[in-house]
Design a protein around this motif. Structure first.
Motif, PDB file in Angstrom:
ATOM      1  N   MET A   1      -5.339  -5.652  -4.340  1.00  0.00           N
ATOM      2  CA  MET A   1      -5.569  -4.202  -4.229  1.00  0.00           C
ATOM      3  C   MET A   1      -6.359  -3.920  -2.954  1.00  0.00           C
ATOM      4  O   MET A   1      -7.367  -4.582  -2.689  1.00  0.00           O
ATOM      5  CB  MET A   1      -6.354  -3.725  -5.452  1.00  0.00           C
ATOM      6  CG  MET A   1      -6.739  -2.260  -5.433  1.00  0.00           C
ATOM      7  SD  MET A   1      -5.395  -1.170  -5.907  1.00  0.00           S
ATOM      8  CE  MET A   1      -6.226   0.427  -5.917  1.00  0.00           C
ATOM      9  N   ILE A   9      -8.022   8.071  -4.254  1.00  0.00           N
ATOM     10  CA  ILE A   9      -7.044   7.923  -5.337  1.00  0.00           C
ATOM     11  C   ILE A   9      -6.670   9.285  -5.907  1.00  0.00           C
ATOM     12  O   ILE A   9      -5.489   9.577  -6.139  1.00  0.00           O
ATOM     13  CB  ILE A   9      -7.600   6.993  -6.437  1.00  0.00           C
ATOM     14  CG1 ILE A   9      -7.715   5.565  -5.905  1.00  0.00           C
ATOM     15  CG2 ILE A   9      -6.725   7.031  -7.686  1.00  0.00           C
ATOM     16  CD1 ILE A   9      -8.387   4.596  -6.851  1.00  0.00           C
ATOM     17  N   PRO A  33      -7.498  -5.138  -8.874  1.00  0.00           N
ATOM     18  CA  PRO A  33      -6.277  -4.576  -9.451  1.00  0.00           C
ATOM     19  C   PRO A  33      -6.504  -3.710 -10.684  1.00  0.00           C
ATOM     20  O   PRO A  33      -7.548  -3.765 -11.344  1.00  0.00           O
ATOM     21  CB  PRO A  33      -5.471  -5.825  -9.818  1.00  0.00           C
ATOM     22  CG  PRO A  33      -5.965  -6.886  -8.906  1.00  0.00           C
ATOM     23  CD  PRO A  33      -7.421  -6.600  -8.733  1.00  0.00           C
ATOM     24  N   LEU A  95       0.392   5.806  -7.020  1.00  0.00           N
ATOM     25  CA  LEU A  95      -0.658   5.011  -6.386  1.00  0.00           C
ATOM     26  C   LEU A  95      -0.092   3.695  -5.871  1.00  0.00           C
ATOM     27  O   LEU A  95      -0.393   3.279  -4.742  1.00  0.00           O
ATOM     28  CB  LEU A  95      -1.782   4.752  -7.389  1.00  0.00           C
ATOM     29  CG  LEU A  95      -2.974   3.940  -6.891  1.00  0.00           C
ATOM     30  CD1 LEU A  95      -3.664   4.662  -5.726  1.00  0.00           C
ATOM     31  CD2 LEU A  95      -3.953   3.699  -8.028  1.00  0.00           C
ATOM     32  N   ALA A  96       0.755   3.048  -6.667  1.00  0.00           N
ATOM     33  CA  ALA A  96       1.359   1.775  -6.249  1.00  0.00           C
ATOM     34  C   ALA A  96       2.233   1.963  -5.019  1.00  0.00           C
ATOM     35  O   ALA A  96       2.194   1.161  -4.077  1.00  0.00           O
ATOM     36  CB  ALA A  96       2.168   1.189  -7.399  1.00  0.00           C
ATOM     37  N   VAL A  99       0.008   2.348  -1.962  1.00  0.00           N
ATOM     38  CA  VAL A  99      -0.620   1.098  -1.527  1.00  0.00           C
ATOM     39  C   VAL A  99       0.377   0.218  -0.780  1.00  0.00           C
ATOM     40  O   VAL A  99       0.090  -0.310   0.304  1.00  0.00           O
ATOM     41  CB  VAL A  99      -1.218   0.350  -2.732  1.00  0.00           C
ATOM     42  CG1 VAL A  99      -1.559  -1.094  -2.363  1.00  0.00           C
ATOM     43  CG2 VAL A  99      -2.462   1.076  -3.226  1.00  0.00           C
ATOM     44  N   LEU A 153       0.168  -3.091  -7.094  1.00  0.00           N
ATOM     45  CA  LEU A 153      -1.239  -2.826  -6.814  1.00  0.00           C
ATOM     46  C   LEU A 153      -2.047  -4.107  -6.622  1.00  0.00           C
ATOM     47  O   LEU A 153      -3.172  -4.055  -6.115  1.00  0.00           O
ATOM     48  CB  LEU A 153      -1.851  -1.989  -7.940  1.00  0.00           C
ATOM     49  CG  LEU A 153      -1.420  -0.525  -7.977  1.00  0.00           C
ATOM     50  CD1 LEU A 153      -1.941   0.166  -9.232  1.00  0.00           C
ATOM     51  CD2 LEU A 153      -1.896   0.207  -6.730  1.00  0.00           C
ATOM     52  N   ARG A 154      -1.503  -5.252  -6.995  1.00  0.00           N
ATOM     53  CA  ARG A 154      -2.190  -6.514  -6.751  1.00  0.00           C
ATOM     54  C   ARG A 154      -2.020  -6.987  -5.311  1.00  0.00           C
ATOM     55  O   ARG A 154      -2.721  -7.901  -4.864  1.00  0.00           O
ATOM     56  CB  ARG A 154      -1.679  -7.592  -7.710  1.00  0.00           C
ATOM     57  CG  ARG A 154      -2.165  -7.382  -9.149  1.00  0.00           C
ATOM     58  CD  ARG A 154      -1.579  -8.386 -10.139  1.00  0.00           C
ATOM     59  NE  ARG A 154      -1.486  -9.698  -9.552  1.00  0.00           N
ATOM     60  CZ  ARG A 154      -0.365 -10.423  -9.488  1.00  0.00           C
ATOM     61  NH1 ARG A 154       0.766  -9.943  -9.980  1.00  0.00           N
ATOM     62  NH2 ARG A 154      -0.364 -11.610  -8.947  1.00  0.00           N
ATOM     63  N   ASP A 156      -2.445  -7.084  -1.327  1.00  0.00           N
ATOM     64  CA  ASP A 156      -3.549  -6.702  -0.441  1.00  0.00           C
ATOM     65  C   ASP A 156      -3.169  -6.999   1.002  1.00  0.00           C
ATOM     66  O   ASP A 156      -2.016  -7.349   1.296  1.00  0.00           O
ATOM     67  CB  ASP A 156      -4.849  -7.414  -0.837  1.00  0.00           C
ATOM     68  CG  ASP A 156      -4.733  -8.927  -0.818  1.00  0.00           C
ATOM     69  OD1 ASP A 156      -3.898  -9.473  -0.056  1.00  0.00           O
ATOM     70  OD2 ASP A 156      -5.482  -9.592  -1.558  1.00  0.00           O
TER      71      ASP A 156
END
Length: 452
Positions: A1, A9, A33, A95-96, A99, A153-154, A156
């Motif tokens: 994340m 957010i 995450p 959100l995902a 990212v 979301l995991r 980075d």
């Protein structure tokens, strides 16, 4: 994340930050995450709260906080700083997408689908690409409209490969997932009979799996099973590059010289037009060689040379309850494939059982769900298949009785999981091998756990 403040957010998902202090709450930063289960929260993480029929996730914000979560995404305020939204699911997805869009430069996204073998092949593919660069991949089978964004979301700033398993139960499900992120590489394994009751026909299943090919990023590569006519036909759904895998002579990554050792573990040669390499898998079942060729083909599309892929495959492992071969204290062995089942995966597991050199082969089989009007016939057919490959067929649960009908005389019907455990404990001998296989709803993992 990637680190994001609650203010950021809220702006991304169109929500409002609520907290003890309206001044400081928006500055709280999420650095880890997101999770849906408060027990799984990690320090710096985000807890996404859903209100269900029997439970309200917002009530578990305190549990998430004790585990380290710093904020909540939900529909009402909680004791933690909370981004309040109308729809947590669409907000999680938004959100995902945001990212991954921020990370897109330098990130290769690989989507994978199929009626069976998704999770195992995803595990193999993750091993292949992670040998080349940092990789974030689906954990277990989190492959739906919630699991995919959780995996996204995991990712980075260090992630170079994002491997997303994509499941479906209805036409349009995979299109929705590719709408969150268009994969650069899309792998379609097969079109089988899993969830046939939900889809209604294999043609509908093929349409849904084809959504992955149609949803590729511009110039994206489709990686297709050359042995499955329904999958091979998906070549027409894209103008981009196509790689095929399988045992067919025309496959771009071809499986040759397949043999099995005494535990049913495959060795083969993977061959392309330009290269050839031996591949020995530490996994049970001939079908794993086809899965390995899919992973190697996707690896080639991602820039991983064939020999490097084969070396990674030689050390790969699968998610739990998928073709796990374990020794029992009795001297018998357990082949635990209890996570899920459909007619095609049941046959593959039974073939794997038949390939193991042992005393007796015992197939413990439970209900296969979501087969619709074809359910009874499909269960009977699996029963007949089991009878030809196992010395003993034990069927768990009344709903699975058609398996016993298909297996014929000598098949045993056991009332429930407890009865199955008692029956097995009284009969297992050294050198026996027990296969445990059923749909997730049958929970035959309880039988496997009791035996170990």
């Amino acid at each position: 994340m990637i680190p994001l403040s609650l203010g950021e957010i809220a702006a991304i998902v169109g929500g409002k930050v609520e907290g003890d202090s309206s001044v400081t709450a928006p500055t709280v930063t999420v650095t880890a995450p997101a999770v849906l289960d408060g027990r799984q929260a990690v320090p710096g993480g985000l807890f996404v709260a859903f209100t269900g029929e029997h439970h309200d996730g917002h009530d578990y914000a305190g549990q998430a906080s004790r585990a380290g979560a710093v904020a909540v995404l939900g529909t009402r305020p909680t004791p933690l700083p909370t981004v309040v939204v109308r729809d947590p699911r669409s907000s999680l997805q938004a959100l995902a997408s945001h990212v991954v869009a921020r990370l897109r430069d330098g990130l290769t996204v690989i989507g994978l689908t199929g009626s069976q073998g998704k999770t195992g092949t995803k595990d193999l593919l993750a091993a292949v690409v992670s040998s080349a660069a940092p990789t974030t991949a689906t954990i277990g089978s989190l492959n739906n409209e919630l699991g995919v964004p959780l995996t996204m979301l995991r990712a980075d700033a260090a992630t170079r490969f994002l491997v997303l398993e994509m499941g479906a139960r209805h036409i349009g499900d995979i299109a929705q997932l590719t709408g969150l992120v268009a994969p650069d590489i899309g792998v379609v394994l097969n079109v089988g009979r899993a969830h046939l009751g939900e889809f209604g026909s294999r043609a509908a299943i093929a349409t849904t799996k084809g959504e992955l090919v149609q949803g590729l990023a511009p110039g994206g590569t489709a990686v297709l099973n050359g042995d499955d006519p329904r999958v091979a036909a998906m070549r027409s759904l894209t103008d981009g590059p196509v790689l095929t895998f399988g045992r067919a002579a025309h496959a771009d990554v071809r499986v040759l010289g397949l043999t099995l050792d005494r535990l049913g573990r495959p060795t083969c040669t993977l061959r392309t037009t330009h290269a050839s390499t031996p591949c020995a898998l530490p996994l049970v079942g001939a079908h794993q060689a086809l899965n390995a060729s899919a992973a190697a083909a996707a690896g080639l599309a991602a820039g991983v040379p064939l020999d490097i892929a084969a070396a990674a495959l030689a050390t790969a492992s699968l998610s739990e309850w998928r073709m796990e071969l374990r020794d029992l204290t009795s001297g018998a062995m357990l082949l635990n494939d209890s996570y899920n089942a459909g007619p095609d995966s049941a046959r593959a597991a039974l073939d794997a059982l038949a390939a193991i050199e042992c005393g007796r082969r015992i197939a413990v089989l439970g209900e296969m769900l979501e087969l619709g009007e074809a359910s009874a016939a499909e269960h009977r057919a699996v029963g007949a298949y089991a009878a030809a490959r196992a010395d003993v067929v034990a069927v768990v649960g009344e709903a699975a009785r058609p398996i016993a009908d298909g297996a014929g005389e000598g098949a045993v019907v056991l009332a429930d999981n407890d009865a199955a455990v008692d029956w097995l404990r009284g009969r297992l001998a050294a050198d026996d091998v027990v296969l445990v296989k059923a749909s997730r709803g049958a929970r035959l993992d309880e039988v496997a756990a009791a035996l170990t």
